[in-house]
Design an enzyme around this catalytic site. Structure first.
Site, PDB file in Angstrom:
ATOM      1  N   SER A 129       0.822  -1.213   0.000  1.00 17.77           N
ATOM      2  CA  SER A 129       0.000   0.000   0.000  1.00 17.77           C
ATOM      3  C   SER A 129       0.853   1.260   0.000  1.00 17.77           C
ATOM      4  O   SER A 129       1.997   1.265   0.452  1.00 17.77           O
ATOM      5  CB  SER A 129      -0.911   0.021   1.223  1.00 17.77           C
ATOM      6  OG  SER A 129      -1.622  -1.178   1.335  1.00 17.77           O
TER       7      SER A 129
HETATM    8  N1  SAH Z   1      -0.934  -4.101   3.825  1.00 15.08           N
HETATM    9  C1  SAH Z   1      -0.350  -4.745   2.695  1.00 15.08           C
HETATM   10  C2  SAH Z   1      -1.310  -4.661   1.527  1.00 15.08           C
HETATM   11  C3  SAH Z   1      -1.251  -5.859   0.696  1.00 15.08           C
HETATM   12  S1  SAH Z   1      -2.447  -5.909  -0.600  1.00 15.08           S
HETATM   13  C4  SAH Z   1       0.967  -4.087   2.343  1.00 15.08           C
HETATM   14  O1  SAH Z   1       1.102  -2.879   2.568  1.00 15.08           O
HETATM   15  O2  SAH Z   1       1.860  -4.742   1.828  1.00 15.08           O
HETATM   16  C5  SAH Z   1      -3.722  -6.885   0.157  1.00 15.08           C
HETATM   17  C6  SAH Z   1      -3.372  -8.295   0.519  1.00 15.08           C
HETATM   18  O3  SAH Z   1      -4.569  -8.920   0.971  1.00 15.08           O
HETATM   19  C7  SAH Z   1      -2.871  -9.149  -0.645  1.00 15.08           C
HETATM   20  O4  SAH Z   1      -1.612  -9.662  -0.335  1.00 15.08           O
HETATM   21  C8  SAH Z   1      -3.924 -10.245  -0.774  1.00 15.08           C
HETATM   22  O5  SAH Z   1      -3.392 -11.503  -1.145  1.00 15.08           O
HETATM   23  C9  SAH Z   1      -4.504 -10.277   0.619  1.00 15.08           C
HETATM   24  N2  SAH Z   1      -5.847 -10.871   0.712  1.00 15.08           N
HETATM   25  C10 SAH Z   1      -6.872 -10.768  -0.158  1.00 15.08           C
HETATM   26  N3  SAH Z   1      -7.936 -11.472   0.281  1.00 15.08           N
HETATM   27  C11 SAH Z   1      -7.579 -12.041   1.464  1.00 15.08           C
HETATM   28  C12 SAH Z   1      -8.230 -12.899   2.399  1.00 15.08           C
HETATM   29  N4  SAH Z   1      -9.492 -13.348   2.230  1.00 15.08           N
HETATM   30  N5  SAH Z   1      -7.544 -13.268   3.492  1.00 15.08           N
HETATM   31  C13 SAH Z   1      -6.273 -12.865   3.707  1.00 15.08           C
HETATM   32  N6  SAH Z   1      -5.592 -12.071   2.860  1.00 15.08           N
HETATM   33  C14 SAH Z   1      -6.248 -11.657   1.746  1.00 15.08           C
END
Ligand code: SAH
Length: 221
Positions: free
Chosen positions: A63
């Site tokens: 993010s």
């Molecule tokens: N806070 C993270 C954002 C990652 S993007 C950062 O700054 O790096 C969002 C993430 O949510 C992705 O890696 C995706 O695989 C995960 N995600 C999506 N659906 C999900 C679920 N049902 N359970 C757990 N993770 C999930």
């Protein structure tokens, strides 16, 4: 980039965040202390302190720093809190939270990302995080209730299991799908939910774009 370049860009980012209304000193200090460059691939390291999201493995994104700071500030975490994070991704947001609360439980549906995030947190000697590969829609019932819950993937609606796992008086911050009146593409609103007794109070905050929240553990990786 030299380490002076990194330091300079980091200072610029912190000043930019302050100008945009992120004034909590503990939060700014946490952002200053976490090296964002280690959470992203070498190819993008030069952009580590630009205020933008960047690609990570498994087709996901780390993010944008402003959004990490904004959501964290709305979560109002303190050092007694037990926090649940859904969507570990790179682990960057996890690291920022870990500096501000007692313990973070974080769930990611890609095993690869969960493992890499854990390695990055270990390399920073951040020890108050428990990471697991799982389905965030289910939350983490064995560890519930949580003082705070943050979701960093976009859900079509507020997942009820997560509301159930929030403590009385607890706060959850998450992006929820919204529809533009002119239907010009997908986006979400950040929602802040506060749990009171049987009821919840919700507040609509800013517009954002997150990758979708997908049910189930990823089979591929
Ligand atoms: N806070 C993270 C954002 C990652 S993007 C950062 O700054 O790096 C969002 C993430 O949510 C992705 O890696 C995706 O695989 C995960 N995600 C999506 N659906 C999900 C679920 N049902 N359970 C757990 N993770 C999930």
């Amino acid at each position: 980039m030299t380490s002076e370049d990194i330091d300079y860009k980091k200072i610029e980012l912190i000043m930019d965040l302050r100008n945009r209304g992120i004034v909590d000193r503990k939060l700014l200090s946490a952002i200053e202390r976490i090296p964002r460059e280690i959470f992203i691939a070498d190819a993008f390291a030069g952009q580590a302190y630009a205020d933008q999201s960047l690609p990570i493995e498994c087709g996901q994104t780390i993010s944008q720093p402003y959004i990490v700071a904004y959501m964290t500030s709305k979560l109002e975490v303190d050092d007694r809190h037990k926090v649940l994070e859904i969507g570990t991704g790179s682990g960057y947001q996890t690291a920022v939270l870990a500096k501000l609360c007692r313990r973070v439980y974080t769930i990611e549906r890609y095993r690869t990302l969960s493992r890499q995030a854990q390695e990055h947190l270990d390399s920073l000697r951040i020890a108050n995080v428990t990471a697991m590969a799982g389905d965030g829609y289910k939350g983490w019932p064995q560890q519930a209730p949580f003082d705070r819950i943050i979701v960093t993937a976009a859900a079509p609606e507020i997942p009820q299991a997560l509301v159930d796992q929030l403590k009385e008086g607890g706060i959850m911050v998450l992006p929820v799908d919204a529809e533009r009146e002119d239907f010009s593409g997908k986006y979400q609103k950040i929602i802040r939910l506060t749990k009171h007794g049987e009821g919840v109070e919700t507040e609509k905050l800013i517009d954002v774009r997150f990758v979708p929240m997908v049910a189930g553990v990823a089979k591929e990786l």
